[in-house]
Design an enzyme around this catalytic site. Structure first.
Site, PDB file in Angstrom:
ATOM      1  N   ARG A 151       0.822  -1.219   0.000  1.00 24.42           N
ATOM      2  CA  ARG A 151       0.000   0.000   0.000  1.00 24.42           C
ATOM      3  C   ARG A 151       0.856   1.269   0.000  1.00 24.42           C
ATOM      4  O   ARG A 151       0.432   2.295  -0.545  1.00 24.42           O
ATOM      5  CB  ARG A 151      -0.944   0.008   1.201  1.00 24.42           C
ATOM      6  CG  ARG A 151      -2.169  -0.855   0.967  1.00 24.42           C
ATOM      7  CD  ARG A 151      -3.083  -0.842   2.165  1.00 24.42           C
ATOM      8  NE  ARG A 151      -4.377  -1.401   1.829  1.00 24.42           N
ATOM      9  CZ  ARG A 151      -5.270  -1.800   2.730  1.00 24.42           C
ATOM     10  NH1 ARG A 151      -5.006  -1.697   4.021  1.00 24.42           N
ATOM     11  NH2 ARG A 151      -6.429  -2.280   2.351  1.00 24.42           N
ATOM     12  N   LYS A 192     -18.222 -16.062   3.957  1.00 21.25           N
ATOM     13  CA  LYS A 192     -19.599 -15.763   4.364  1.00 21.25           C
ATOM     14  C   LYS A 192     -20.500 -15.281   3.231  1.00 21.25           C
ATOM     15  O   LYS A 192     -20.189 -14.321   2.539  1.00 21.25           O
ATOM     16  CB  LYS A 192     -19.584 -14.690   5.454  1.00 21.25           C
ATOM     17  CG  LYS A 192     -18.831 -15.126   6.691  1.00 21.25           C
ATOM     18  CD  LYS A 192     -18.867 -14.047   7.744  1.00 21.25           C
ATOM     19  CE  LYS A 192     -17.671 -14.133   8.654  1.00 21.25           C
ATOM     20  NZ  LYS A 192     -16.481 -13.441   8.142  1.00 21.25           N
ATOM     21  N   GLY A 218      -8.292  -7.755  -0.392  1.00 20.77           N
ATOM     22  CA  GLY A 218      -8.506  -8.698   0.707  1.00 20.77           C
ATOM     23  C   GLY A 218      -7.712  -9.982   0.579  1.00 20.77           C
ATOM     24  O   GLY A 218      -6.532  -9.974   0.230  1.00 20.77           O
ATOM     25  N   GLY A 221     -12.469  -4.221   1.578  1.00 20.89           N
ATOM     26  CA  GLY A 221     -13.841  -3.736   1.811  1.00 20.89           C
ATOM     27  C   GLY A 221     -14.266  -2.712   0.773  1.00 20.89           C
ATOM     28  O   GLY A 221     -15.410  -2.729   0.300  1.00 20.89           O
TER      29      GLY A 221
HETATM   30  N1  LIG Z   1     -14.555 -24.246   2.216  1.00 18.49           N
HETATM   31  C1  LIG Z   1     -14.265 -23.375   3.179  1.00 18.49           C
HETATM   32  N2  LIG Z   1     -14.641 -23.635   4.453  1.00 18.49           N
HETATM   33  C2  LIG Z   1     -14.336 -22.766   5.437  1.00 18.49           C
HETATM   34  N3  LIG Z   1     -13.683 -21.611   5.262  1.00 18.49           N
HETATM   35  C3  LIG Z   1     -13.289 -21.302   4.019  1.00 18.49           C
HETATM   36  C4  LIG Z   1     -13.573 -22.158   2.929  1.00 18.49           C
HETATM   37  N4  LIG Z   1     -13.068 -21.599   1.821  1.00 18.49           N
HETATM   38  C5  LIG Z   1     -12.489 -20.441   2.197  1.00 18.49           C
HETATM   39  N5  LIG Z   1     -12.610 -20.250   3.514  1.00 18.49           N
HETATM   40  C6  LIG Z   1     -12.074 -19.150   4.310  1.00 18.49           C
HETATM   41  O1  LIG Z   1     -12.614 -17.932   3.923  1.00 18.49           O
HETATM   42  C7  LIG Z   1     -11.797 -16.935   4.437  1.00 18.49           C
HETATM   43  C8  LIG Z   1     -11.950 -15.675   3.633  1.00 18.49           C
HETATM   44  O2  LIG Z   1     -13.283 -15.291   3.715  1.00 18.49           O
HETATM   45  P1  LIG Z   1     -13.753 -13.813   3.481  1.00 18.49           P
HETATM   46  O3  LIG Z   1     -13.240 -12.967   4.571  1.00 18.49           O
HETATM   47  O4  LIG Z   1     -15.216 -13.876   3.209  1.00 18.49           O
HETATM   48  O5  LIG Z   1     -12.994 -13.485   2.137  1.00 18.49           O
HETATM   49  P2  LIG Z   1     -12.341 -12.147   1.664  1.00 18.49           P
HETATM   50  O6  LIG Z   1     -11.381 -11.728   2.748  1.00 18.49           O
HETATM   51  O7  LIG Z   1     -11.692 -12.494   0.389  1.00 18.49           O
HETATM   52  O8  LIG Z   1     -13.473 -11.197   1.500  1.00 18.49           O
HETATM   53  C9  LIG Z   1     -10.405 -17.473   4.410  1.00 18.49           C
HETATM   54  O9  LIG Z   1      -9.836 -17.321   5.679  1.00 18.49           O
HETATM   55  C10 LIG Z   1     -10.608 -18.950   4.064  1.00 18.49           C
HETATM   56  O10 LIG Z   1      -9.875 -19.825   4.889  1.00 18.49           O
HETATM   57  O1  LIG Z   2      -7.436  -2.419   5.439  1.00 18.34           O
HETATM   58  C1  LIG Z   2      -8.496  -1.882   5.163  1.00 18.34           C
HETATM   59  O2  LIG Z   2      -9.617  -2.602   4.876  1.00 18.34           O
HETATM   60  P1  LIG Z   2      -9.569  -3.939   3.943  1.00 18.34           P
HETATM   61  O3  LIG Z   2      -8.757  -4.995   4.668  1.00 18.34           O
HETATM   62  O4  LIG Z   2     -11.026  -4.326   3.809  1.00 18.34           O
HETATM   63  O5  LIG Z   2      -8.963  -3.537   2.631  1.00 18.34           O
HETATM   64  C2  LIG Z   2      -8.634  -0.399   5.055  1.00 18.34           C
HETATM   65  O6  LIG Z   2      -7.457   0.267   5.457  1.00 18.34           O
HETATM   66  C3  LIG Z   2      -9.846   0.077   5.870  1.00 18.34           C
HETATM   67  O7  LIG Z   2      -9.647  -0.222   7.215  1.00 18.34           O
HETATM   68  P2  LIG Z   2     -10.904  -0.370   8.170  1.00 18.34           P
HETATM   69  O8  LIG Z   2     -11.683  -1.585   7.721  1.00 18.34           O
HETATM   70  O9  LIG Z   2     -10.359  -0.497   9.579  1.00 18.34           O
HETATM   71  O10 LIG Z   2     -11.749   0.888   8.012  1.00 18.34           O
END
Ligand SMILES: Nc1ncnc2c1ncn2[C@@H]1O[C@H](COP(=O)(O)OP(=O)(O)O)[C@@H](O)[C@H]1O
Ligand SMILES: O=C(OP(=O)(O)O)[C@H](O)COP(=O)(O)O
Length: 393
Positions: free
Chosen positions: A36, A197, A350, A373
């Protein structure tokens, strides 16, 4: 984008408050991933070269309105200084006398980084007095913090109402790449949605259903859809209250002629751990006591083939529990398919961005978003407050 950008500003001798997203991973007082910081360098260098006095601001972590020693920005200032090859003055205060004095000392082109803006409770509340304190430091406002653009905070939104304001190069690039993908996509256009989720990705799936040719679903959220198809899913992730919605999405996809793609085989495990017993089973044969933690080899091939035939691919969310090596193959296969396709590839921040880094494929992607996000909300079709607040062209 109908917003002013830094190219529209006359910068020589001006004090510019530049919001960046330096919310970077740190360990033992060292920055462990400077992606970043590097992403913001073009804007910072341009401001400096144009003769602005650059006042940089960022949040780090979630200190909830109080000073937290481990969340001070000194290691970030040091890394920025190393990367840009120029001194970066760092203040221990967010605003007030110390900051004012430091600003008075700046020559044209100099760089200053104020302390973590979330040490002030007013930041996340978008408090008008704090926004005014920020605005009073500068003549102009530049927002290059795409990763925080979905937050309406004092340093991302409030200040923009009080000064002539513009998007930085990173902000501009993120919005134009993601915006073009959603408004005027090259086809076939494929979205791959994974992660854990359903409830976090509902808005994205819903919005993309109106735009894509192929919607591939993997990761933990796939199993609510698999259940909705009528299969037993054992102990796999399930959001019971979303089954009806999953059915509705699949029906909508059919009506719209969108190819809605779910796993055909999976890697199941008898435990959520690296040394669990695992086996590959067809999607209709997940054993009652087992949990699907990755897509299977046949599914990897199907997903990869769709990717290789697409002109534009957006990916958000891992295909399995990629943090554990035994369940990383699906995510790796998708990352490799994206790395080798001729289509334009966009990684929606992410965990997907972390995954392409882990597999050393980030430089093979056309665009890796710096916002998790923020890119999700953008893909949901939401207005990002940090962008909306900037001055119109
Ligand atoms: N089949 C699965 N069962 C449980 N957890 C899973 C599965 N596939 C992926 N995950 C978990 O999902 C997590 C990411 O989810 P999420 O936060 O929704 O995604 P992102 O960060 O890309 O938005 C990862 O930590 C991964 O381990
Ligand atoms: O790391 C961030 O979010 P992200 O992991 O969803 O990209 C941004 O810096 C926003 O941080 P915040 O979710 O604490 O407002």
């Amino acid at each position: 984008m109908n917003k002013k950008t830094i190219k529209d500003l006359s910068l020589q001798g001006k004090k510019v408050f530049c919001r960046v997203d330096f919310n970077v991973p740190m360990k033992d007082g060292e920055v462990t991933d400077d992606t970043r910081i590097r992403a913001a360098l073009p804007t910072i260098a341009y401001l400096s070269e144009q003769g602005a006095k650059v006042i940089l601001a960022s949040h780090l972590g979630r200190p909830k309105g109080q000073a937290v020693e481990e969340l001070r920005l000194d290691p970030v200032a040091k890394r920025l200084s190393d990367l840009i090859g120029k001194e970066v003055v760092k203040t221990d205060a967010v605003y007030g006398t110390e900051v004012e004095e430091a600003i008075d000392q700046l020559a044209d082109g100099d760089l200053l980084l104020i302390e973590n803006v979330r040490f002030e409770a007013g930041e996340e509340k978008n408090d008008a007095a704090l926004a005014e304190a920020f605005a009073s430091m500068a003549d102009l406002y530049v927002n290059d913090a795409f990763g925080a653009a979905h937050r309406a905070h004092a340093s991302t939104a409030g200040i923009a109402e009080k000064l002539p304001s513009a998007a930085g190069f990173l902000m501009e690039k993120e919005i134009s790449v993601l915006g073009k993908a959603l408004e005027n996509p090259d086809r076939p256009f494929t979205a791959i949605i994974g992660g854990a989720k359903v409830k976090d990705k509902i808005g994205v799936i819903e919005n993309l259903l109106d735009k894509v040719d192929n919607l591939i679903v993997g990761g933990g959220l796939a199993y609510t859809f698999v259940k909705a198809q009528g299969h037993e899913i054992g102990k796999s992730l399930l959001e019971e209250d979303k089954i009806d919605l999953a059915k509705e999405f699949m029906k909508k996809a059919e009506e719209k002629g969108v190819n809605f793609v779910l796993p055909e085989d999976v890697v199941v495990a008898d435990d959520f751990s690296e040394d669990a017993n695992t086996k590959v089973v067809p999607i209709s044969e997940i054993p009652a006591d087992w949990e699907a933690l990755d897509i299977g080899p046949k599914t990897r091939e199907i997903y990869s083939n769709i990717v290789s035939e697409s002109k534009l691919i957006i990916w958000n969310g891992p295909m399995g529990v990629f943090e554990l090596n035994v369940f990383a193959n699906g995510t790796k296969a998708v990352a490799e398919a994206l790395a080798s396709t001729d289509g334009y590839t966009v990684i929606g921040g992410g965990d997907s961005a972390a995954a392409v880094e882990k597999f050393d494929l980030a430089d093979k992607m056309d665009h890796v978003s710096t916002g998790g996000g923020a890119s999700l909300e953008f893909m949901e079709g939401k207005v990002l407050p940090g962008v909306a607040a900037l001055t119109d062209k």
